[in-house]
Design an enzyme around this catalytic site. Structure first.
Site, PDB file in Angstrom:
ATOM      1  N   ARG A  89      46.702  75.350  36.663  1.00 50.70           N
ATOM      2  CA  ARG A  89      46.030  76.576  37.116  1.00 50.70           C
ATOM      3  C   ARG A  89      44.737  76.755  36.326  1.00 50.70           C
ATOM      4  NH1 ARG A  89      47.094  79.442  32.327  1.00 50.70           N
ATOM      5  NH2 ARG A  89      49.071  78.812  31.392  1.00 50.70           N
ATOM      6  N   HIS A 117      45.540  72.220  18.373  1.00 49.14           N
ATOM      7  CA  HIS A 117      45.775  72.252  19.818  1.00 49.14           C
ATOM      8  C   HIS A 117      44.447  71.908  20.490  1.00 49.14           C
ATOM      9  CE1 HIS A 117      47.409  74.052  23.676  1.00 49.14           C
ATOM     10  NE2 HIS A 117      46.127  73.905  23.923  1.00 49.14           N
ATOM     11  N   GLU A 171      47.305  69.537  27.858  1.00 47.40           N
ATOM     12  CA  GLU A 171      47.338  70.017  26.473  1.00 47.40           C
ATOM     13  C   GLU A 171      47.895  68.946  25.526  1.00 47.40           C
ATOM     14  OE1 GLU A 171      47.674  74.830  27.022  1.00 47.40           O
ATOM     15  OE2 GLU A 171      49.499  73.777  26.448  1.00 47.40           O
ATOM     16  N   GLY A 193      53.370  80.610  28.132  1.00 47.76           N
ATOM     17  CA  GLY A 193      52.844  81.791  27.441  1.00 47.76           C
ATOM     18  C   GLY A 193      53.384  81.918  26.023  1.00 47.76           C
ATOM     19  N   GLU A 245      61.674  68.539  20.898  1.00 48.97           N
ATOM     20  CA  GLU A 245      60.505  67.837  20.376  1.00 48.97           C
ATOM     21  C   GLU A 245      60.502  67.933  18.865  1.00 48.97           C
ATOM     22  OE1 GLU A 245      57.004  68.383  23.767  1.00 48.97           O
ATOM     23  OE2 GLU A 245      56.774  69.369  21.839  1.00 48.97           O
ATOM     24  N   VAL A 271      43.058  81.038  30.845  1.00 49.38           N
ATOM     25  CA  VAL A 271      42.369  82.192  30.265  1.00 49.38           C
ATOM     26  C   VAL A 271      41.050  81.758  29.614  1.00 49.38           C
ATOM     27  CG1 VAL A 271      42.541  84.033  28.535  1.00 49.38           C
ATOM     28  CG2 VAL A 271      44.579  83.385  29.863  1.00 49.38           C
TER      29      VAL A 271
HETATM   30  P1  ADP Z   1      46.255  79.891  28.692  1.00 51.85           P
HETATM   31  O1  ADP Z   1      46.403  78.497  28.230  1.00 51.85           O
HETATM   32  O2  ADP Z   1      45.584  80.055  29.995  1.00 51.85           O
HETATM   33  O3  ADP Z   1      45.807  80.794  27.643  1.00 51.85           O
HETATM   34  P2  ADP Z   1      48.706  81.187  28.356  1.00 51.85           P
HETATM   35  O4  ADP Z   1      49.833  80.311  27.957  1.00 51.85           O
HETATM   36  O5  ADP Z   1      48.111  82.101  27.367  1.00 51.85           O
HETATM   37  O6  ADP Z   1      47.696  80.226  29.024  1.00 51.85           O
HETATM   38  O7  ADP Z   1      49.142  81.970  29.639  1.00 51.85           O
HETATM   39  C1  ADP Z   1      48.231  82.622  30.471  1.00 51.85           C
HETATM   40  C2  ADP Z   1      48.941  83.752  31.126  1.00 51.85           C
HETATM   41  O8  ADP Z   1      50.059  83.272  31.842  1.00 51.85           O
HETATM   42  C3  ADP Z   1      49.451  84.763  30.164  1.00 51.85           C
HETATM   43  O9  ADP Z   1      49.340  86.014  30.785  1.00 51.85           O
HETATM   44  C4  ADP Z   1      50.896  84.326  29.973  1.00 51.85           C
HETATM   45  O10 ADP Z   1      51.678  85.415  29.563  1.00 51.85           O
HETATM   46  C5  ADP Z   1      51.238  83.838  31.353  1.00 51.85           C
HETATM   47  N1  ADP Z   1      52.252  82.800  31.451  1.00 51.85           N
HETATM   48  C6  ADP Z   1      52.060  81.482  31.373  1.00 51.85           C
HETATM   49  N2  ADP Z   1      53.187  80.799  31.624  1.00 51.85           N
HETATM   50  C7  ADP Z   1      54.140  81.712  31.853  1.00 51.85           C
HETATM   51  C8  ADP Z   1      55.531  81.627  32.185  1.00 51.85           C
HETATM   52  N3  ADP Z   1      56.168  80.479  32.321  1.00 51.85           N
HETATM   53  N4  ADP Z   1      56.200  82.775  32.344  1.00 51.85           N
HETATM   54  C9  ADP Z   1      55.555  83.940  32.223  1.00 51.85           C
HETATM   55  N5  ADP Z   1      54.250  84.071  31.940  1.00 51.85           N
HETATM   56  C10 ADP Z   1      53.552  82.981  31.753  1.00 51.85           C
HETATM   57  P1  ADP Z   2      53.540  77.018  26.364  1.00 48.33           P
HETATM   58  O1  ADP Z   2      54.106  76.416  27.616  1.00 48.33           O
HETATM   59  O2  ADP Z   2      54.200  78.276  25.974  1.00 48.33           O
HETATM   60  O3  ADP Z   2      52.061  77.073  26.376  1.00 48.33           O
HETATM   61  P2  ADP Z   2      53.363  74.658  24.667  1.00 48.33           P
HETATM   62  O4  ADP Z   2      54.377  73.581  24.773  1.00 48.33           O
HETATM   63  O5  ADP Z   2      52.037  74.431  25.271  1.00 48.33           O
HETATM   64  O6  ADP Z   2      54.003  75.997  25.222  1.00 48.33           O
HETATM   65  O7  ADP Z   2      53.182  75.009  23.139  1.00 48.33           O
HETATM   66  C1  ADP Z   2      52.508  76.169  22.728  1.00 48.33           C
HETATM   67  C2  ADP Z   2      52.097  76.027  21.275  1.00 48.33           C
HETATM   68  O8  ADP Z   2      53.252  75.847  20.435  1.00 48.33           O
HETATM   69  C3  ADP Z   2      51.209  74.828  20.957  1.00 48.33           C
HETATM   70  O9  ADP Z   2      49.849  75.090  21.206  1.00 48.33           O
HETATM   71  C4  ADP Z   2      51.507  74.598  19.496  1.00 48.33           C
HETATM   72  O10 ADP Z   2      50.802  75.489  18.676  1.00 48.33           O
HETATM   73  C5  ADP Z   2      52.981  74.921  19.414  1.00 48.33           C
HETATM   74  N1  ADP Z   2      53.787  73.705  19.613  1.00 48.33           N
HETATM   75  C6  ADP Z   2      54.327  73.282  20.774  1.00 48.33           C
HETATM   76  N2  ADP Z   2      55.002  72.129  20.613  1.00 48.33           N
HETATM   77  C7  ADP Z   2      54.888  71.800  19.321  1.00 48.33           C
HETATM   78  C8  ADP Z   2      55.382  70.708  18.507  1.00 48.33           C
HETATM   79  N3  ADP Z   2      56.128  69.745  19.015  1.00 48.33           N
HETATM   80  N4  ADP Z   2      55.063  70.714  17.177  1.00 48.33           N
HETATM   81  C9  ADP Z   2      54.319  71.704  16.640  1.00 48.33           C
HETATM   82  N5  ADP Z   2      53.836  72.742  17.353  1.00 48.33           N
HETATM   83  C10 ADP Z   2      54.104  72.802  18.663  1.00 48.33           C
HETATM   84 MG    MG Z   3      50.749  75.491  26.511  1.00 44.84          MG
END
Ligand code: ADP
Ligand code: ADP
Ligand code: MG
Length: 456
Positions: free
Chosen positions: A293, A209, A275, A165, A201, A296
């Site tokens: 899963r 993305h 991703e 999130g 990273e 959104v």
């Molecule tokens: P999506 O790629 O589906 O948009 P998001 O990263 O926006 O995913 O997360 C979708 C929902 O899950 C949001 O409500 C976000 O706050 C929640 N969420 C995702 N991963 C976590 C986590 N590790 N802990 C708490 N909330 C999470």
């Molecule tokens: P989450 O589990 O919260 O979804 P992600 O690892 O998918 O976290 O990263 C969420 C966002 O953060 C990515 O969509 C990107 O915009 C940014 N991000 C993550 N990793 C990197 C990276 N190594 N370099 C630049 N941006 C990043």
């Molecule tokens: Mg992500």
């Protein structure tokens, strides 16, 4: 193995979304809800509804025992966790299966593997996917982290293995910042995710993305092409599209093939998303994580492929082999989704719970609204502020943008501030129209569009 009675372990728009597909499949639904959610639309839509506790998520939607008890009491034979809450909780998935019910998602084992973002990186690497340069596995100490960060060149990101999130990620520019922030990141990760492991990273600058939707039944895996989710605030997506914008076909093919390769390598079962960060200039791409899963932003994929993802999830959970083959999947036209949140963009996105005094939901050709609000509905303050998602489809991106503008003009909500005004401005922006944006673009734009917000 057929599913007859499905318990929906979530709330808001995704609960409504799940009930809709279940009903079309002739599956009865049981909606659980907290004390704060008795009036939410999913409660009246489901065949049965059951209160599971106090408004605080920890005492209702995150209470594994209460949800399992509700499933037992109502005779449910499957549980759909939606997104957020328990959707990526491997112990919950195991407990559901252990109670003899179907968990609508992958096995606890797969969730555990992929939910640990450092482990997922290792698995992706092993499957032959390019990953972002960084640590192999979690870092043991600040010193070890410093050594790796020095090697891959600053700036680097410190990421929590259990993050999600958009939370649990910090960018550090030099060794001094690294030494200062790493202990804070560790403490924060322990408090937020119950796991203090961190990995590193390299920061990939000016990346997009791009994520690939996967469906798999444990043996076969297919992709449903990609989504572009580069418009983000605080690393959270706010506007998503399918297909991606300005991406050469060969790169698209490569990314989709890589995602399928990973799904096959872990014998994935269910719907999932792989991703990537993608560099438009060089065509280089890097795996960042897999979400095990429904997401959104899944509707944009449904709009361009015509496939109902929740239906496929339920079918796979019932033990049926994939009913779609890769050749059956094609995309047509262009779809855009915007997340309508009860937040005020002019006040730094301050959440605005309150009463929906009046409401006009957009409609007409190519418009879909996945929401969970109605006139008179009181938005509770306990959960995230997503009210609904406005999704449009049209034959190409330009006409989809025009349709989005039209639909946003039709959307009228009196009572609370929403993010719709922000989207209406974005639709007309030249960079947006030309597809000139990356993951850093929106935050820069917001600083100029709402200069007063920064002071708040
Ligand atoms: P999506 O790629 O589906 O948009 P998001 O990263 O926006 O995913 O997360 C979708 C929902 O899950 C949001 O409500 C976000 O706050 C929640 N969420 C995702 N991963 C976590 C986590 N590790 N802990 C708490 N909330 C999470
Ligand atoms: P989450 O589990 O919260 O979804 P992600 O690892 O998918 O976290 O990263 C969420 C966002 O953060 C990515 O969509 C990107 O915009 C940014 N991000 C993550 N990793 C990197 C990276 N190594 N370099 C630049 N941006 C990043
Ligand atoms: Mg992500």
């Amino acid at each position: 193995m057929a599913i007859r009675k499905l318990l929906v372990a979530n709330r808001g728009e995704i609960a409504v979304r799940i009930i809709r597909s279940a009903r079309e499949m002739g599956i009865n639904t049981i909606q659980v809800y907290s004390d704060a959610d008795a009036d939410m639309p999913a409660v009246s839509m489901a065949d049965e509804a059951l209160n599971i506790g106090r408004p605080q998520a920890a005492r209702s939607y995150l209470n594994r025992e209460a949800i399992l008890e509700a499933a037992r009491a109502t005779g449910a034979d499957a549980v759909h966790p939606g997104y957020g809450f328990l959707a990526e909780d491997a112990d919950f998935a195991d407990a559901v299966e252990g109670a003899g019910l179907r968990f609508v998602g992958p096995s606890g084992k797969t969730i555990r593997q992929m939910g640990d973002k450092a482990r997922a990186r290792t698995l992706a690497l092993r499957a032959g996917l390019p990953t972002v340069p960084g640590s192999t596995g979690p870092i043991d100490s600040v010193e070890a982290g410093l050594a790796i960060a020095g090697e891959i060149v600053y700036p680097v990101m410190i990421k929590a293995v259990g993050g999600g999130g958009g939370r649990g990620i910090r960018t550090v520019a030099n060794p001094k910042e690294f030494s200062r922030q790493a202990p804070q990141a560790r403490a924060e990760a322990r408090a937020a995710f119950g796991d203090d492991a961190l990995y590193i990273e390299k920061v990939i600058d000016s990346a997009c993305h791009i994520e690939v939707q996967i469906l798999a039944d444990g043996e076969c895996a297919i992709h449903l092409f990609e989504r572009e989710c580069s418009l983000q605030r605080r690393r959270q997506k706010v506007w998503e599209e399918a297909p991606s914008v300005n991406m050469p076909q060969e790169n698209r093919d490569e990314l989709c093939a890589a995602a399928v390769k990973l799904a096959k390598a872990v014998n994935y079962r269910g719907a999932g998303t792989v991703e990537f960060l993608y560099d438009r200039q060089t065509g280089q791409y890097y795996f960042i994580e897999m979400n095990t899963r429904i997401q959104v932003e899944h509707p944009v994929t449904e709009m361009v492929t015509g496939i109902d993802l929740v239906r496929e999830m339920l079918s796979i959970a019932a033990g049926r082999p994939l009913e779609i083959s890769q050749q059956d999947v094609a995309t047509r036209g262009h779809s855009i989704e915007v997340r309508l949140n009860a937040e005020d963009p002019a006040r730094n996105f301050l959440p605005c719970p309150g009463i929906v005094e009046s409401l006009n939901i957009p409609n007409g050709p190519g418009v879909r609204f996945d929401g969970a609000i109605y006139p008179g509905y009181i938005i509770p303050p306990f959960y995230d502020s997503l009210l609904g998602k406005l999704v449009v489809w049209n034959i190409d991106r330009e006409t989809a943008l025009a349709r989005l503008a039209r639909a946003l003009d039709e959307f009228k909500l009196v009572g609370v501030s929403t993010t719709s005004s922000l989207f209406r401005r974005l639709v007309d922006d030249e960079d947006i129209r030309a597809g000139r944006f990356d993951t850093g673009w929106l935050e820069k734009w917001l600083r100029e569009a709402y200069p007063e917000a920064g002071a708040l």
